[in-house]
Scaffold this motif. Structure first.
Motif, mmCIF file in Angstrom:
data_model
loop_
_atom_site.group_PDB
_atom_site.id
_atom_site.type_symbol
_atom_site.label_atom_id
_atom_site.label_comp_id
_atom_site.label_asym_id
_atom_site.label_seq_id
_atom_site.Cartn_x
_atom_site.Cartn_y
_atom_site.Cartn_z
ATOM 1 N N ARG A 95 0.828 -1.210 0.000
ATOM 2 C CA ARG A 95 0.000 0.000 0.000
ATOM 3 C C ARG A 95 0.858 1.255 0.000
ATOM 4 O O ARG A 95 0.543 2.247 -0.669
ATOM 5 C CB ARG A 95 -0.947 -0.024 1.189
ATOM 6 C CG ARG A 95 -2.049 -1.064 1.030
ATOM 7 C CD ARG A 95 -2.878 -1.252 2.263
ATOM 8 N NE ARG A 95 -3.637 -0.069 2.618
ATOM 9 C CZ ARG A 95 -4.302 0.062 3.737
ATOM 10 N NH1 ARG A 95 -4.300 -0.911 4.628
ATOM 11 N NH2 ARG A 95 -4.963 1.166 3.992
ATOM 12 N N VAL A 96 1.951 1.227 0.740
ATOM 13 C CA VAL A 96 2.850 2.390 0.775
ATOM 14 C C VAL A 96 3.497 2.590 -0.592
ATOM 15 O O VAL A 96 3.599 3.724 -1.072
ATOM 16 C CB VAL A 96 3.918 2.215 1.881
ATOM 17 C CG1 VAL A 96 5.009 3.253 1.757
ATOM 18 C CG2 VAL A 96 3.272 2.284 3.259
ATOM 19 N N GLU A 97 3.938 1.503 -1.220
ATOM 20 C CA GLU A 97 4.537 1.613 -2.556
ATOM 21 C C GLU A 97 3.552 2.215 -3.551
ATOM 22 O O GLU A 97 3.927 3.051 -4.378
ATOM 23 C CB GLU A 97 5.007 0.248 -3.039
ATOM 24 C CG GLU A 97 6.253 -0.254 -2.369
ATOM 25 C CD GLU A 97 6.651 -1.643 -2.819
ATOM 26 O OE1 GLU A 97 5.847 -2.321 -3.499
ATOM 27 O OE2 GLU A 97 7.766 -2.039 -2.487
ATOM 28 N N GLU A 98 2.299 1.806 -3.475
ATOM 29 C CA GLU A 98 1.286 2.345 -4.380
ATOM 30 C C GLU A 98 1.031 3.825 -4.106
ATOM 31 O O GLU A 98 0.776 4.599 -5.027
ATOM 32 C CB GLU A 98 -0.014 1.564 -4.249
ATOM 33 C CG GLU A 98 0.059 0.172 -4.818
ATOM 34 C CD GLU A 98 -1.195 -0.649 -4.551
ATOM 35 O OE1 GLU A 98 -2.153 -0.109 -3.965
ATOM 36 O OE2 GLU A 98 -1.204 -1.816 -4.931
ATOM 37 N N ALA A 99 1.106 4.227 -2.857
ATOM 38 C CA ALA A 99 0.858 5.623 -2.507
ATOM 39 C C ALA A 99 2.017 6.526 -2.924
ATOM 40 O O ALA A 99 1.818 7.685 -3.286
ATOM 41 C CB ALA A 99 0.613 5.741 -1.002
ATOM 42 N N VAL A 100 3.223 6.011 -2.887
ATOM 43 C CA VAL A 100 4.410 6.814 -3.164
ATOM 44 C C VAL A 100 4.751 6.835 -4.659
ATOM 45 O O VAL A 100 5.417 7.754 -5.128
ATOM 46 C CB VAL A 100 5.607 6.278 -2.331
ATOM 47 C CG1 VAL A 100 6.899 6.955 -2.698
ATOM 48 C CG2 VAL A 100 5.326 6.454 -0.848
ATOM 49 N N ALA A 101 4.270 5.871 -5.400
ATOM 50 C CA ALA A 101 4.616 5.757 -6.822
ATOM 51 C C ALA A 101 4.338 7.031 -7.622
ATOM 52 O O ALA A 101 5.194 7.449 -8.416
ATOM 53 C CB ALA A 101 3.909 4.559 -7.439
ATOM 54 N N PRO A 102 3.194 7.704 -7.455
ATOM 55 C CA PRO A 102 2.974 8.941 -8.227
ATOM 56 C C PRO A 102 3.999 10.030 -7.917
ATOM 57 O O PRO A 102 4.434 10.755 -8.816
ATOM 58 C CB PRO A 102 1.569 9.379 -7.811
ATOM 59 C CG PRO A 102 0.899 8.142 -7.328
ATOM 60 C CD PRO A 102 1.988 7.319 -6.719
ATOM 61 N N ALA A 103 4.408 10.132 -6.665
ATOM 62 C CA ALA A 103 5.406 11.142 -6.300
ATOM 63 C C ALA A 103 6.757 10.820 -6.931
ATOM 64 O O ALA A 103 7.477 11.729 -7.372
ATOM 65 C CB ALA A 103 5.538 11.230 -4.788
ATOM 66 N N ILE A 104 7.095 9.545 -7.000
ATOM 67 C CA ILE A 104 8.357 9.145 -7.630
ATOM 68 C C ILE A 104 8.333 9.496 -9.110
ATOM 69 O O ILE A 104 9.305 10.031 -9.652
ATOM 70 C CB ILE A 104 8.615 7.638 -7.421
ATOM 71 C CG1 ILE A 104 8.908 7.358 -5.949
ATOM 72 C CG2 ILE A 104 9.775 7.156 -8.296
ATOM 73 C CD1 ILE A 104 8.998 5.890 -5.607
ATOM 74 N N GLU A 105 7.213 9.214 -9.767
ATOM 75 C CA GLU A 105 7.099 9.531 -11.194
ATOM 76 C C GLU A 105 7.183 11.038 -11.429
ATOM 77 O O GLU A 105 7.829 11.487 -12.380
ATOM 78 C CB GLU A 105 5.786 8.974 -11.755
ATOM 79 C CG GLU A 105 5.764 7.465 -11.849
ATOM 80 C CD GLU A 105 6.859 6.912 -12.735
ATOM 81 O OE1 GLU A 105 7.096 7.467 -13.826
ATOM 82 O OE2 GLU A 105 7.497 5.939 -12.319
ATOM 83 N N GLU A 106 6.560 11.810 -10.559
ATOM 84 C CA GLU A 106 6.614 13.265 -10.699
ATOM 85 C C GLU A 106 8.041 13.776 -10.500
ATOM 86 O O GLU A 106 8.511 14.650 -11.229
ATOM 87 C CB GLU A 106 5.676 13.918 -9.683
ATOM 88 C CG GLU A 106 5.552 15.411 -9.859
ATOM 89 C CD GLU A 106 4.519 16.020 -8.923
ATOM 90 O OE1 GLU A 106 4.592 17.244 -8.735
ATOM 91 O OE2 GLU A 106 3.664 15.295 -8.408
ATOM 92 N N ALA A 107 8.746 13.211 -9.539
ATOM 93 C CA ALA A 107 10.141 13.607 -9.303
ATOM 94 C C ALA A 107 11.006 13.276 -10.515
ATOM 95 O O ALA A 107 11.882 14.056 -10.895
ATOM 96 C CB ALA A 107 10.679 12.924 -8.054
ATOM 97 N N LYS A 108 10.745 12.130 -11.136
ATOM 98 C CA LYS A 108 11.494 11.758 -12.344
ATOM 99 C C LYS A 108 11.258 12.775 -13.465
ATOM 100 O O LYS A 108 12.193 13.155 -14.171
ATOM 101 C CB LYS A 108 11.079 10.364 -12.819
ATOM 102 C CG LYS A 108 11.643 9.238 -11.991
ATOM 103 C CD LYS A 108 11.207 7.902 -12.571
ATOM 104 C CE LYS A 108 11.753 6.742 -11.810
ATOM 105 N NZ LYS A 108 11.354 5.451 -12.382
ATOM 106 N N GLU A 109 10.009 13.210 -13.606
ATOM 107 C CA GLU A 109 9.690 14.196 -14.644
ATOM 108 C C GLU A 109 10.399 15.524 -14.375
ATOM 109 O O GLU A 109 10.921 16.155 -15.298
ATOM 110 C CB GLU A 109 8.181 14.414 -14.714
ATOM 111 C CG GLU A 109 7.415 13.230 -15.249
ATOM 112 C CD GLU A 109 5.908 13.429 -15.170
ATOM 113 O OE1 GLU A 109 5.457 14.555 -14.883
ATOM 114 O OE2 GLU A 109 5.181 12.443 -15.406
ATOM 115 N N VAL A 110 10.420 15.943 -13.122
ATOM 116 C CA VAL A 110 11.087 17.192 -12.763
ATOM 117 C C VAL A 110 12.574 17.104 -13.071
ATOM 118 O O VAL A 110 13.174 18.042 -13.608
ATOM 119 C CB VAL A 110 10.851 17.524 -11.271
ATOM 120 C CG1 VAL A 110 11.735 18.661 -10.810
ATOM 121 C CG2 VAL A 110 9.388 17.857 -11.041
ATOM 122 N N VAL A 111 13.189 15.981 -12.756
ATOM 123 C CA VAL A 111 14.624 15.805 -13.017
ATOM 124 C C VAL A 111 14.887 15.820 -14.515
ATOM 125 O O VAL A 111 15.880 16.410 -14.975
ATOM 126 C CB VAL A 111 15.138 14.497 -12.367
ATOM 127 C CG1 VAL A 111 16.539 14.160 -12.850
ATOM 128 C CG2 VAL A 111 15.116 14.618 -10.853
#
Length: 78
Positions: A29-45
């Protein structure tokens, strides 16, 4: 007495297995909740790399972003 010890050992084993299942479910559940933030961080980078490709800090951030786990599905588990 031996029978009692066996019952206690079986009860402890069952408790360990149930806790492991609960922890696994929580981690998923934590991985699913954090996944969108990780993807957004990748886009910013990626955008920062396009703007300033020679910046050392951005290069390091890009290397870390590439090591980040892939996006998990957004399925709900209950």
């Amino acid at each position: 007495m031996l029978f009692g010890i066996i019952i206690v050992l079986v009860a402890v084993a069952i408790a360990i297995l149930l806790n492991k299942a609960k922890l696994t479910k929580l981690v998923n559940r934590v991985e699913e909740a954090v996944a969108p933030a990780i993807e957004e961080a990748k886009e910013v980078v990626e955008k920062a790399t396009a703007i300033a490709p020679k910046n050392e800090t951005i290069k390091k951030a890009k290397a870390v972003a590439q090591k980040a786990p892939a996006k998990k599905s957004a399925k709900k588990s209950k």
